[in-house]
Design an enzyme around this catalytic site. Structure first.
Site, PDB file in Angstrom:
ATOM      1  N   SER A 133      43.679 -27.481  18.598  1.00  0.00           N
ATOM      2  CA  SER A 133      42.247 -27.422  18.298  1.00  0.00           C
ATOM      3  C   SER A 133      41.517 -28.653  18.815  1.00  0.00           C
ATOM      4  O   SER A 133      40.309 -28.596  19.084  1.00  0.00           O
ATOM      5  CB  SER A 133      42.023 -27.270  16.794  1.00  0.00           C
ATOM      6  N   HIS A 186      38.966 -33.468  15.167  1.00  0.00           N
ATOM      7  CA  HIS A 186      38.137 -32.563  15.962  1.00  0.00           C
ATOM      8  C   HIS A 186      36.961 -33.301  16.599  1.00  0.00           C
ATOM      9  O   HIS A 186      36.603 -33.033  17.750  1.00  0.00           O
ATOM     10  CB  HIS A 186      37.625 -31.424  15.086  1.00  0.00           C
TER      11      HIS A 186
END
Length: 260
Positions: A133, A186
């Site tokens: 991710s 992230h």
């Protein structure tokens, strides 16, 4: 942001998968292979994860491996679905050698180093992170910058939202809705994506002159199926693709499209 997503039609999906470029295939294969290997060897994920207090000169490999390993099947599938069209688009634009050098090097290590500096240096924490991710949001940030140059604002009712901010919304949503996700990790991935999209770290890519020489010397475009040349002007930039159509059956001078 617009990127090529696989169609859910089984025939189109199969065609899409068969046309994936080489570096994308290799990265997806490594991700799946490591997940399968982690089933019998359960400590594999722990050894590959980016754990701040366990990173040293001897274990610096974690900065490269954490993006390839996943916590479970759901984590794996979500990331595979998200990263495949983004990675395929990036490789189609920049070439196989550039993509492989970046995702095996700075696109893995830079978000990892940034995470270590923030997690250990600012928050004094030791939260492990792993999963592709980080690359998903890195590539979304790259696409957002490209889109912003063409369409600076996204209209939502009476409001105009800068298009470069669009990756920040899924980052916030996933951090609230999906357990065990790293907001900092992230954001670090997205930060590197913004730097690449704004041309601040383009120097990290190998020199195109050297890559062209290497491609020509080794005849990579002719030898490797699904290889994407770094030279956008090269005819047959997408390498040798498997085909069951005999050459003599292709009408000369027809308008049939032969490439992607």
């Amino acid at each position: 942001m617009a990127f090529a997503a696989p169609n859910l039609n089984p025939a189109r999906l199969r065609s899409y998968v068969l046309r994936l470029p080489l570096c994308t295939r290799i990265i997806l294969f490594i991700i799946v292979a490591l997940y399968l290997a982690s089933i019998p060897w359960t400590d594999l994920r722990q050894k590959c994860a980016l754990i701040p207090d366990q990173v040293s000169l001897a274990t610096g490999y974690r900065l490269n491996t954490f993006s390839f390993t996943h916590l479970g099947l759901f984590h794996l599938l979500i990331n595979l679905l998200a990263i495949t069209p983004l990675l395929e688009r990036f490789e189609s634009e920049h070439g196989t050698l550039v993509s492989f050098s970046l995702f095996s090097g700075p696109f893995a290590t830079l978000p990892g180093v940034m995470y270590l500096l923030i997690e250990r240096g600012i928050f004094r924490g030791n939260t492990p992170v792993q999963g592709a991710s980080v690359w998903v949001f890195l590539l979304l940030a790259v696409e957002a910058v490209k889109t912003h140059r063409v369409n600076p604002y996204l209209s939502i009712g009476p409001y105009k939202v800068p298009t470069w901010t669009t990756p920040l919304f899924p980052i916030l949503i996933t951090s609230f809705l999906i357990p065990n996700t790293s907001l900092i990790g992230h954001l670090c991935g997205a930060a590197i994506g913004y730097l690449w999209g704004l041309n601040y770290i383009k120097f990290l890519a190998p020199p195109e002159k050297i890559l062209r020489w290497l491609e020509s010397k080794l005849n990579l475009l002719g030898k490797l199926p699904h290889y994407v040349s770094v030279d956008k002007s090269t005819f047959g930039r997408y390498g040798v693709l498997p085909s069951t159509t005999p050459l003599q059956n292709i009408p000369m001078g027809s308008t049939q499209r032969l490439g992607p």
